[in-house]
Design an enzyme around this catalytic site. Structure first.
Site: not given
Lengths: 339, 163, 745
Positions: C247, C635, C638, C641, C711-712
């Site tokens: 993180f 895009r 997956n 995930t 991620g953010e």
């Protein structure tokens, strides 16, 4: 963090004798608080006397007076899920299940639960002053981060709270703690077991250093029909109470004939005032009635800044829990608020 | 404080994942460190060492406990199941399968504790509703925020969707 | 000819079985012979000097081997430059054990090394340290007058300082029909990945080391350690295949790495050093930040004036910066804008990027302010945002490379049932609980960096792709494998991705949501180069099976090259390798972003969150009962995930709004709730119904994959949506975060 000797006691006598040989010797049962404290360098046992071989303290038995004896070494979970406790003392069952986590409750014992130390940040930080840990060193909580801290019964030396949930229900149930020491056995009413900090905040309770809790005895009255435990905390589970309330009621014809209210998270011990309970007698259970009781119970409450909110929160929690007690089926996991 | 160089060790026998293992440890060695450092069973994780995260959860005599808050000497004779003992050789336990299927982990560090904890919860017959399961699993923190997937995986196994 | 598609397919994590069976090994779990254990000792003062370290008692503990501190340490370099690493902010990086000076409470000052963990820990507790204390100041709010402009450096290139003023804010604000002025504050937060920071150093002899490190950058740790200890890069190998969460905390090498390597080199032994949880609160963190907003709008809901000021904590020795105030005018095209971002140096450790750094802080103020204006104007909050929708980034006068935020709003509103929302305090109740609905926009800048990968096709038909990049749980391992499989038209099982090892091709630290774009593009490029090599070999195989066909005439699928026009012409890749005398074919490619092209666009992912809360009217307990977050991030590699990543971000948003905060005692100069018992991460019982939607977004500018990273972005819109929902339920606006029990009484 220090090394220590280890002795697995075979009998109560051996355990009590073992504790007396060296002031730094300590009993260990579940270990969930002691090992935590030891790893924080807050306690330095010379020898741990392991009680887990004392099978006679691992049972729950009915008492001739209609009460129930909870062995000191029965785990918190085994107590909470015991059929008699669930049926006759559901307030205790629910209160226990609102504390800690399933893993901790499986290890933690009934005796140990009463003996857990405060969760004051400063007590837990060995580099901070703390009158409870090092008498005379000062109390940074009074003018510091005191969100967790006491609003009642505190002293100029210490504003720590007692963290146990179970003890709050036991206070409402008027349990009696049975202890054994070198002089033999004695009984300590739960109200006298924990103490206020006064000028000796290093002492959490009235148990002598060489005494062992053998059981917690519940009287016959269990408030199975009308009870509730409400726990307010910084997350919905796995946190200590900011304010908690254990309420047990008996009603006849819609009027309260007997009431017990104990409040947790607000003092160095579970907070009860018989006068507040008496004020409910012959009243219909209503927000007004519980509010009046709360006013008596919380009289003289003092905030220290970050914990000011507790005064109002405790009052509202007492009122809400009164309503929740009328319908125990509304209780939610973790003693979260309902209705 | 008393200073004791050279702590004497004791023989402690633990039945770990069905096999009796004898280790020689001093009293100050936690069960978690015994598993990780003495038995090379590093599936039980150390996330806090203070009973505040649940990553070290093992099943001890049928009950889930925190292995960081007990000493190896206290558990002499105990039967312990760690994540390495969950599922059979080459065949994952339904909960392990469900964790993969529901993507119930990201970094994987809390995962063994979550799985041991939930298996013991189910075997104890606790957690009748999703809300109860969430409360009874709250002793296992997940910093990645896989919470909903974890509870989905557990509920699927409880409901028999993952046998 | 149908090509095997891997990108965009939901795939289970490749390492799943290892993680659920306890077989995945983290940094502290490698069993190496004759291991020594190090335990770190931390300063108990906030500022001053160590005057004496008495080792007498500690040395009596059986098994203690050595005690390192500033008077007994390896030679360390004198120049700041050698302490720089990929995430170092401008300034002079902290040097563990360098000298007697104490710059922050909890700073590491010694390492006790012993034969057992328990002996090291005990001896560490016996070290008697004397200090000369100096006056300190750690209180942000008391020192706002000390705020200064951040120093410029590499960090401000990646995380740009705010642009200059536009128009005339003061007069536009003064003449606005609706105005809102607010001051917002959130305390420090610590990353607290569940895995403790740990390093196991294997002393290989002759200055060679193999290091298992908890890090978000194997190359970063390798270069840092080599520079500090004067080792050759090739003699230091850093391995981190499994990392128990980062993180951001692993973007900079942490001090246990330095101490562990020092002990291994000095003692010529294998050493492990693991932090304890309290020590996890002694380094970088999300900085405590005060924000002031003044936004003005016309009666018909046109935002005309934006003033956003942020004053954030930093240390005395480094200027940590993040992008807090830039986004308001990128989201809403007001013409009169002044933005300000300043730092207040304090006697605390330097802050450090923590999930959605800056963005999650800034959006909390921006989007709460937007809702307050909407409320004043009597306009639905979503409608207010749509009326101010930026088709172009006016703050830098650039087009967006792509922007599907409008679609996020539309799909989110529909899924959530936003049309049912009622104005403040009219939402209704469930028993004693007031219901509230809130929403927020989110935005995260796409960062472009260079990265490298290699691809190798082996005689047994396997594709091996390599990069030094780590996987902290984001799913990088699986996603990179998918990208490679997709490119070569192979099933996922035929691909091996080797990663988390500094001996592999160079990768930047894993952060900022850029890994998929950066390393994914490098993987794609290296696979394409590999295809070219294979094609060239196939061209000269016996019988010239490809004839005059060009690479664009062929498709790689099912382990073969197939001609589009003649699908029966199938050249098995393994046959090409056989033709190559069984020698594997390898290609290496760096992904170098085209900065000139990228600079012409504003590149960002967007999100919208819609949240329902219940607030107990008397008791003030808040629950996020359901939430929908819709993400436009280019895009999606997956979906399985990726969904988990966004769910994680949503939990972080709940935590930022309602749970976590590191409490500071300014008189003692230290954080005080430094445990997972009192630093409240959300538990399972806090998390209810969460839903994730990805909208389709095509971006041909940002990188080869069109992937913006996720991620953010999942976190950013969540916290303000919760604050707005609480306002909708109660009519109370809380501006100090997290909102705590008691704040709504």
């Amino acid at each position: 963090m220090n090394n220590f000797d280890y002795l697995r006691a075979g009998t109560i006598k051996e355990a009590v004798r073992g504790i007396a040989t060296q002031p730094a010797n300590q009993f260990i049962a579940g270990g969930t608080n002691l090992i935590d404290l030891w790893k924080y360098d807050l306690t330095h046992p010379a020898r741990l006397i392991d009680l887990n071989g004392l099978d006679e303290l691992k049972t729950i038995t009915e008492l001739p007076d209609g009460g129930l004896r909870l062995g000191a070494l029965v785990s918190n979970n085994a107590t909470a899920y015991h059929p008699i406790v669930e049926e006759r003392y559901p307030l205790l069952s629910r209160t226990i299940l609102a504390g800690a986590t399933a893993q901790i409750r499986n290890s933690a014992t009934n005796g140990g639960n009463l003996l857990q130390r405060t969760r004051c940040y400063y007590f837990y930080d060995v580099a901070s002053p703390c009158n409870k840990r090092v008498p005379g060193s000062g109390c940074p909580a009074i003018e510091g981060q005191n969100r967790l801290h006491a609003i009642l019964g505190e002293s100029a030396q210490c504003i720590a709270t007692h963290p146990s949930d179970m003890a709050v229900a036991l206070a409402a149930l008027e349990a009696v703690v049975q202890v054994t020491g070198p002089e033999g056995q004695r009984s300590i009413p739960i109200a006298d077991f924990h103490r206020l900090p006064g000028n000796t905040p290093e002492r959490d309770n009235t148990l002598a250093a060489d005494e062992l809790i053998t059981s917690i005895d519940l009287p016959a009255t269990g408030y199975a029909a009308h009870h509730s435990y409400l726990k307010l905390r910084d997350r919905n589970s796995y946190a200590f109470a900011l304010v908690s309330v254990a309420t047990g009621l008996e009603l006849e014809d819609g009027k309260i004939t007997r009431a017990r209210i104990a409040v947790g998270g607000v003092a160095h011990k579970p907070w009860r005032k018989p006068a507040a309970e008496d004020a409910l007698i012959d009243k219909e259970p209503s927000p007004e009635a519980f509010g009046a009781a709360a006013d008596i119970l919380l009289a003289g409450a003092t905030g220290y800044g970050h914990n000011d909110f507790k005064i109002e929160l405790a009052r509202r929690a007492i009122i809400r829990n009164g309503a929740m007690a009328l319908d125990p089926s509304c209780q939610r996991p973790g003693a979260q608020p309902s209705l | 404080m008393p200073n004791r160089p050279d702590p004497p060790t004791r023989a402690v026998t633990l039945t770990v994942n069905g096999t009796a293992r004898t280790v020689h440890v001093a009293p100050w060695v936690s069960l978690l460190d015994t598993l990780r450092d003495h038995l090379d069973l590093t599936g039980s994780k150390k996330g806090c060492d203070h009973g505040q995260c649940g990553a070290c959860t093992v099943i001890c005599n049928g009950q889930r406990i925190l292995s960081c808050l007990t000493l190896a000497v206290m558990q002499d004779g105990a039967e312990i199941t760690t994540i390495e003992g969950i599922g059979a050789e080459g065949k994952l336990h339904p909960l392990q399968e469900a964790f993969i299927a529901y993507d119930a982990f990201q970094c994987g560090y809390c995962t063994p504790g979550q799985i041991c904890s939930s298996i013991a919860m189910i075997e104890a017959g606790h957690g009748n509703t999703r809300e109860e399961v969430k409360d009874l699993m709250s002793g296992n923190l997940c910093r990645c925020g896989a919470n909903t997937n974890i509870i989905d995986a557990i509920m699927a196994v409880k409901d028999g969707a993952h046998e | 000819m149908k090509k095997h598609e891997e990108i965009g397919k939901p795939r289970r994590r490749i390492e799943g079985a290892l993680k659920v069976s306890g077989q995945a090994k983290y940094a502290a779990e490698y069993q190496v012979p004759d291991l020594l254990y190090g335990y770190i000792v931390n300063a108990t003062i906030t500022k001053g000097r160590i005057t004496h370290i008495d080792e007498t008692a500690a040395r009596t503990v059986g098994g203690v081997v050595d005690i390192f501190h500033h008077d007994h340490r390896s030679d360390l370099p004198k120049f700041d430059m050698l302490y720089k690493e990929m995430d170092a902010p401008p300034g002079s990086a902290f040097r563990p054990l360098y000298d007697a000076e104490v710059k922050s409470n909890g700073q590491p000052i010694a390492l006790v090394v012993a034969e057992t963990f328990e002996a090291a820990r005990y001896a560490a507790s016996l070290l008697e340290i004397s200090y000369a204390e100096e006056a300190f100041d750690v209180d942000l709010k008391e020192n706002l007058h000390q705020a200064k402009k951040p120093s410029k450096g590499l960090a401000t290139l990646i995380k740009p300082l705010p642009p200059g003023p536009r128009g005339d804010f003061e007069s536009a604000y003064a003449s606005a029909d609706a105005r809102f002025e607010g001051e917002f504050l959130h305390g420090s937060q610590h990353h607290n990945p569940l895995e403790l920071f740990a390093t196991t150093t294997v002393y290989e002899g002759e200055g060679k080391l193999t290091i298992y490190d908890k890090t978000q950058g194997t190359t970063n740790s390798q270069v840092y350690v080599s520079n500090l200890f004067g080792l050759r890069f090739k003699d230091v190998r850093v391995i981190a295949p499994f990392v128990g969460g980062g993180f951001g905390s692993g973007l900079r090498p942490q001090y246990q790495l330095v101490l562990c390597v020092m002990a291994a080199l000095e003692l010529k032994r294998n050493v492990r050093v693991v932090m304890d949880r309290k020590q996890m609160f002694t380094f970088g963190h999300r900085p405590e930040t005060v924000q002031r907003t003044r936004f003005g709008a016309t009666a018909d809901g046109e935002l005309t004036a934006i003033n956003h000021v942020a004053l954030a904590e930093t240390s005395r020795f480094e200027d940590y910066n993040e992008v807090v105030v830039n986004h308001a005018n990128m989201l809403y095209p007001a013409g009169n804008v002044t933005l300000e971002y300043k730092l207040v140096p304090l006697d605390r450790f330097t802050p450090l990027d923590m999930r959605a750094p800056g963005g999650s802080t800034g959006m909390l103020a921006i989007e709460t302010t937007m809702d307050q204006l909407a409320d004043q104007l009597g306009i639905d909050p979503l409608e207010f945002r749509l009326r101010n929708y930026a088709e172009r980034d006016v703050s830098s006068d650039k087009p967006f490379s792509s922007k599907e935020l409008r679609e996020c709003y539309r799909q989110g509103a529909e899924q959530f049932g936003w049309s049912e929302r009622k104005p403040t305090s009219e939402q209704g109740r469930r028993g004693n609980r007031l219901v509230g609905h809130g929403m927020s926009s989110g935005m995260w800048d796409v960062i472009a960096l260079p990265g490298t990968a290699t691809a190798e096709f082996t005689a047994d038909g396997k594709l091996i792709v390599r990069s030094a990049v780590t996987d902290n749980g984001q799913g990088t391992y699986t996603v990179m494998s998918q990208i490679a499989a997709h490119e070569l038209g192979l099933p996922l099982e035929a691909v091996t991705f080797e990663y988390g090892d500094s001996k592999l091709p160079l990768s930047p630290i894993q952060g900022g949501s850029y890994t998929t774009g950066v390393i994914g593009s490098a993987v794609k490029a290296s696979c394409r180069a590999l295809k070219n090599e294979l094609f060239k070999l196939a061209q000269i195989m016996d019988g010239y099976p490809l004839g005059n066909a060009l690479p664009e005439d062929a498709v790689f699928t099912d382990g073969a090259i197939v001609l589009k026009e003649a699908p029966h012409t199938k050249i098995r890749l393994t046959d090409i390798i056989a033709f190559n005398k069984g020698k594997a074919v390898t290609a290496s490619k760096s992904n170098i972003p085209n900065v000139f092209k990228l600079k012409q666009y504003t590149r960002a992912s967007h999100s919208a969150s819609f949240v329902e809360v219940e607030v107990d009217e008397q008791l003030g307990i808040i629950n996020v009962t359901r939430a929908v977050t819709v993400v436009a991030a280019g895009r999606i590699m997956n979906p399985q995930t990726a969904r988990s990543q966004i769910l994680g971000g949503m939990v972080w948003g709940i935590s930022m709004a309602l749970r976590e905060e590191t409490l500071l005692d300014p008189r003692l100069g230290k954080y005080i709730n430094t445990s997972l018992g009192e630093y409240h991460l959300p538990v399972h019982a806090d998390i209810h119904d969460l839903e994730v939607i990805f909208v389709e977004e095509h971006d041909t500018i940002i990188n080869e994959l069109g992937a913006k990273g996720i991620g953010e972005i999942g976190m950013i819109s969540m916290a303000p949506a919760i604050v707005n929902a609480v306002y909708n339920a109660t009519g109370k606006l809380v501006k100090v975060f997290p909102i705590k029990v008691g704040d709504l009484l």
